[in-house]
Design a protein around this motif. Sequence first.
Motif, PDB file in Angstrom:
ATOM      1  N   ARG A  55     -21.709 -19.188   3.257  1.00 35.85           N
ATOM      2  CA  ARG A  55     -21.710 -18.384   2.036  1.00 35.85           C
ATOM      3  C   ARG A  55     -22.531 -17.121   2.280  1.00 35.85           C
ATOM      4  O   ARG A  55     -23.375 -17.096   3.198  1.00 35.85           O
ATOM      5  CB  ARG A  55     -22.297 -19.184   0.869  1.00 35.85           C
ATOM      6  CG  ARG A  55     -21.586 -20.502   0.604  1.00 35.85           C
ATOM      7  CD  ARG A  55     -21.753 -20.960  -0.839  1.00 35.85           C
ATOM      8  NE  ARG A  55     -23.130 -21.075  -1.244  1.00 35.85           N
ATOM      9  CZ  ARG A  55     -23.872 -22.176  -1.151  1.00 35.85           C
ATOM     10  NH1 ARG A  55     -23.361 -23.264  -0.597  1.00 35.85           N
ATOM     11  NH2 ARG A  55     -25.110 -22.203  -1.584  1.00 35.85           N
ATOM     12  N   PRO A  56     -22.300 -16.064   1.489  1.00 36.06           N
ATOM     13  CA  PRO A  56     -23.017 -14.797   1.727  1.00 36.06           C
ATOM     14  C   PRO A  56     -24.526 -14.935   1.823  1.00 36.06           C
ATOM     15  O   PRO A  56     -25.156 -14.317   2.685  1.00 36.06           O
ATOM     16  CB  PRO A  56     -22.601 -13.937   0.523  1.00 36.06           C
ATOM     17  CG  PRO A  56     -21.239 -14.421   0.189  1.00 36.06           C
ATOM     18  CD  PRO A  56     -21.275 -15.910   0.438  1.00 36.06           C
ATOM     19  N   ASP A 119     -28.528  -9.962  -3.642  1.00 31.20           N
ATOM     20  CA  ASP A 119     -27.725 -11.180  -3.650  1.00 31.20           C
ATOM     21  C   ASP A 119     -28.273 -12.198  -4.641  1.00 31.20           C
ATOM     22  O   ASP A 119     -27.523 -12.801  -5.408  1.00 31.20           O
ATOM     23  CB  ASP A 119     -27.716 -11.775  -2.237  1.00 31.20           C
ATOM     24  CG  ASP A 119     -27.069 -13.143  -2.184  1.00 31.20           C
ATOM     25  OD1 ASP A 119     -25.832 -13.226  -2.238  1.00 31.20           O
ATOM     26  OD2 ASP A 119     -27.818 -14.149  -2.094  1.00 31.20           O
ATOM     27  N   TRP A 136     -17.268 -11.236   0.595  1.00 29.72           N
ATOM     28  CA  TRP A 136     -17.540 -11.144   2.028  1.00 29.72           C
ATOM     29  C   TRP A 136     -17.439  -9.706   2.517  1.00 29.72           C
ATOM     30  O   TRP A 136     -18.205  -9.288   3.395  1.00 29.72           O
ATOM     31  CB  TRP A 136     -16.579 -12.037   2.806  1.00 29.72           C
ATOM     32  CG  TRP A 136     -17.001 -13.475   2.814  1.00 29.72           C
ATOM     33  CD1 TRP A 136     -16.418 -14.516   2.159  1.00 29.72           C
ATOM     34  CD2 TRP A 136     -18.134 -14.025   3.506  1.00 29.72           C
ATOM     35  NE1 TRP A 136     -17.097 -15.677   2.395  1.00 29.72           N
ATOM     36  CE2 TRP A 136     -18.163 -15.413   3.224  1.00 29.72           C
ATOM     37  CE3 TRP A 136     -19.115 -13.490   4.320  1.00 29.72           C
ATOM     38  CZ2 TRP A 136     -19.131 -16.263   3.735  1.00 29.72           C
ATOM     39  CZ3 TRP A 136     -20.091 -14.330   4.845  1.00 29.72           C
ATOM     40  CH2 TRP A 136     -20.092 -15.697   4.551  1.00 29.72           C
ATOM     41  N   CYS A 139     -20.629  -7.997   1.448  1.00 34.05           N
ATOM     42  CA  CYS A 139     -21.733  -8.554   2.241  1.00 34.05           C
ATOM     43  C   CYS A 139     -21.753  -7.967   3.650  1.00 34.05           C
ATOM     44  O   CYS A 139     -22.795  -7.511   4.135  1.00 34.05           O
ATOM     45  CB  CYS A 139     -21.586 -10.077   2.290  1.00 34.05           C
ATOM     46  SG  CYS A 139     -22.890 -10.903   3.226  1.00 34.05           S
TER      47      CYS A 139
END
Length: 312
Positions: A55-56, A119, A136, A139
């Motif tokens: 995950r990011p 984030d 994504w 990111c």
Amino acid sequence: MENWNITADFILLGLFNHTGAHRFLFVLVLIVAFTSLVGNALMLLLILLDPRLHRPMYFLLSQLSLMDLMLISTTVPKMGVDYLTGRKFISPAGCGFQIFFFLTLGGGECFLLAVMSYDRYVAICHPLRYPVLMSWKVCLSMILGSWFLGAVDGLMQAVATLNFSFCSTHEIDHFFCEAPTLVRLACADTSVFEYVMYICCVLMLLIPMSLILISYSLILAAVLQMHSNEARRKAFATCSSHISVVGLFFGAAIFTYMRPKSYRSAKHDKFVSAFYTIFTPVLNPLIYSVRNSEVKGALRKCMDQCTALSLD
């Protein structure tokens, strides 16, 4: 003073001498550096192997671990070899590479910590929009931007620093080549460069730190309005670990790069540099693993798999 040829080597005086107390500190530093390398490498491995961590948030954490791994590798091996062999010479090219990689990694980490705070802000304050605001693509763009801005700062300062004429005293009172320390050896007027370096520090340190403070202020306001004690506790646990890393890293970096010239001393600079290049990186995997149940779960899973393989 007599100008010194740029093709001659510099001499790194190092962090320790050969007294008993300093030998103990040297061994301690090596243990801390090794622990940092193992911890950050393990964090990278866990994030790579465990699908639950794809995950990011964890990808950002993997980049932080990668930067810390490279930061340790840029300074500690050379320091250790110099201390053990007594050969403390470093070529101008080697010095330039140390400045470049150190500032690339340090500057990149400043922006990466700002991205990590964004984030957490999106995850806590706008959870339903998280897949869009922290996709994504977004990111990866922010991570590449962090690396790029750090590299630009590192290249600019490395080239500018080594273009000065240096005086006959070519001893660097440090354990690695750091731009502010090297500039002290220059015979030429460095006031313009120091002013530009100060502006770079504002861009690389104060702006990311301001964004981090804004993000966590908004997070704190949102957390205080939460009705669920469990959600509030989880949010505080996650954010407090991030704030700890930010405070240690930025505090030491600002102390080194943004103090007035009249307040600087080589002794203070190299010990503060040791703190944020050697001791801070070891804290990152400890803080994130101890305070994060998903990382601890991935570690237990990895250990169980290793145990099962050893029993087969």
